[in-house]
Each structure stands twice: as structure tokens, then as C-alpha cells.
Motif scaffolding. Sequence first.
Motif, mmCIF file in Angstrom:
data_model
loop_
_atom_site.group_PDB
_atom_site.id
_atom_site.type_symbol
_atom_site.label_atom_id
_atom_site.label_comp_id
_atom_site.label_asym_id
_atom_site.label_seq_id
_atom_site.Cartn_x
_atom_site.Cartn_y
_atom_site.Cartn_z
ATOM 1 N N ARG A 141 35.658 35.632 28.680
ATOM 2 C CA ARG A 141 35.712 36.267 29.800
ATOM 3 C C ARG A 141 37.257 36.349 30.634
ATOM 4 N NH1 ARG A 141 32.290 33.659 34.163
ATOM 5 N NH2 ARG A 141 30.620 35.046 33.319
ATOM 6 N N LEU A 142 37.889 34.958 30.117
ATOM 7 C CA LEU A 142 39.343 34.835 30.327
ATOM 8 C C LEU A 142 40.074 35.521 29.688
ATOM 9 C CD1 LEU A 142 41.240 33.054 32.135
ATOM 10 C CD2 LEU A 142 41.399 31.344 30.334
ATOM 11 N N ALA A 143 39.923 35.922 28.435
ATOM 12 C CA ALA A 143 40.673 36.774 27.894
ATOM 13 C C ALA A 143 40.821 38.319 28.149
ATOM 14 C CB ALA A 143 40.432 36.826 26.237
ATOM 15 N N ILE A 144 39.324 38.789 28.332
ATOM 16 C CA ILE A 144 39.077 40.131 28.924
ATOM 17 C C ILE A 144 39.822 40.177 30.471
ATOM 18 C CG2 ILE A 144 37.347 41.745 29.748
ATOM 19 C CD1 ILE A 144 35.282 40.505 27.879
ATOM 20 N N LYS A 145 39.849 39.338 31.175
ATOM 21 C CA LYS A 145 40.571 39.376 32.460
ATOM 22 C C LYS A 145 42.037 39.548 32.270
ATOM 23 C CE LYS A 145 37.208 37.406 35.535
ATOM 24 N NZ LYS A 145 36.945 36.422 36.688
ATOM 25 N N ASP A 146 42.647 38.614 31.345
ATOM 26 C CA ASP A 146 43.960 38.524 30.856
ATOM 27 C C ASP A 146 44.389 40.071 30.288
ATOM 28 O OD1 ASP A 146 46.462 36.920 30.841
ATOM 29 O OD2 ASP A 146 46.218 37.454 28.885
ATOM 30 N N ALA A 147 43.603 40.522 29.657
ATOM 31 C CA ALA A 147 43.908 41.899 28.942
ATOM 32 C C ALA A 147 43.994 42.981 29.832
ATOM 33 C CB ALA A 147 42.824 42.283 27.945
ATOM 34 N N ALA A 148 43.044 43.009 30.873
ATOM 35 C CA ALA A 148 43.047 43.682 32.021
ATOM 36 C C ALA A 148 44.200 43.778 32.916
ATOM 37 C CB ALA A 148 41.824 43.530 33.009
ATOM 38 N N LYS A 149 44.677 42.565 33.288
ATOM 39 C CA LYS A 149 46.062 42.300 33.654
ATOM 40 C C LYS A 149 46.952 43.146 33.120
ATOM 41 C CE LYS A 149 44.973 38.246 36.319
ATOM 42 N NZ LYS A 149 44.931 36.685 36.414
ATOM 43 N N THR A 150 47.099 42.714 31.717
ATOM 44 C CA THR A 150 48.287 43.047 31.049
ATOM 45 C C THR A 150 48.141 44.794 30.918
ATOM 46 O OG1 THR A 150 48.038 41.501 29.546
ATOM 47 C CG2 THR A 150 49.003 43.564 28.566
ATOM 48 N N LEU A 151 47.156 45.255 31.169
ATOM 49 C CA LEU A 151 46.754 46.942 30.999
ATOM 50 C C LEU A 151 47.165 47.684 32.499
ATOM 51 C CD1 LEU A 151 43.750 46.951 28.639
ATOM 52 C CD2 LEU A 151 45.890 47.732 28.052
ATOM 53 N N ALA A 152 47.201 46.802 33.625
ATOM 54 C CA ALA A 152 47.191 47.113 34.885
ATOM 55 C C ALA A 152 48.775 47.970 34.952
ATOM 56 C CB ALA A 152 47.039 45.967 35.889
#
Length: 152
Positions: A141-152
Motif C-alpha cells: 500500500r505504501l509503495a502504491i501511494k509513493d508511485a502515485a505521488k511520483t506520477l502526479a
Amino acid sequence: MVTLNINGRDTQVDADPSTPILWALRDNLNMTGTKFGCGAALCGACTVHLGGQAIRSCVTPISAAVGQKITTIEAMEHDKVGKAVQDAWVKHDVPQCGYCQSGQVMSATALLKTNRKPSDADIDGAMAGNICRCGTYQRIRLAIKDAAKTLA
């Protein structure tokens, strides 16, 4: 002979049309990144994208993939979203035994391709079919949220 588009390339597969995509990838094409887990679409280890949707390749026959695009874990490093997910996986030390990880990455990538700002509920829903016997769900879950931030 069946022609499948795999990771952007038309590929001939010498297999019966009822052969699951998983076995065509692993046995016929020697693409072993997609894993066999349960063989019943229950664990998610075999997840690939078919037409952009996360599917279980262990129960999907190659006949269902004709004319569509199959994307496997082997293509993720060349995909903006897939690369962001893989980088986040490494950053947060998500894998333990690693067996389920290709399926986890494929499901997470499918989620972020349609939802760039997923809630915990969105993540839980998208990843519900992917089982991790090591229980790294919090890191996933943490990695998915981090990837989402990177893609924002």
C-alpha cells in the motif's frame, strides 16, 4: 498457430487455442516473469494485462487474447507507470520471498493507470485478488501511494 500481441510485438505461438496465456508465455515463449501460483485465478501471481485490464493468465485461454494486447511484467520497466511502481517497490523493500511480486506489480500498475490518486479502499479493492504469503500488504500500500505521488 495463434498470433498474440505481447508487449507490443506480434508473436506466433504454437499452442492449442485453449492453452492458458500463462503457459503460452512460460512454456512456449520462455517468458518466465509471470508466475504460476494456484492455477485457479485465486492468488494473482499470474496477473498480466489484457487490453489494459489486469487479468489472471492461468485461466484465460490464448484464444481470448487474439486481437488484443497482452502486457507482461517484462514490459513494466519501459512503461512510465510500471517503472514508477517497480521503483517504489524497491524503495520500500516490498518483496520478501518475491514470488507474488510480478502479479502484485501488474495489479498495482493497472490500478494507477486508471486512478492516479487511489484511496486505501481503492488500493485494497484493486489488490484484493493478489495474495502475498509473506504479508507485505502494508508495504504494498505504501509503495502504491509513493508511485502515485511520483506520477502526479
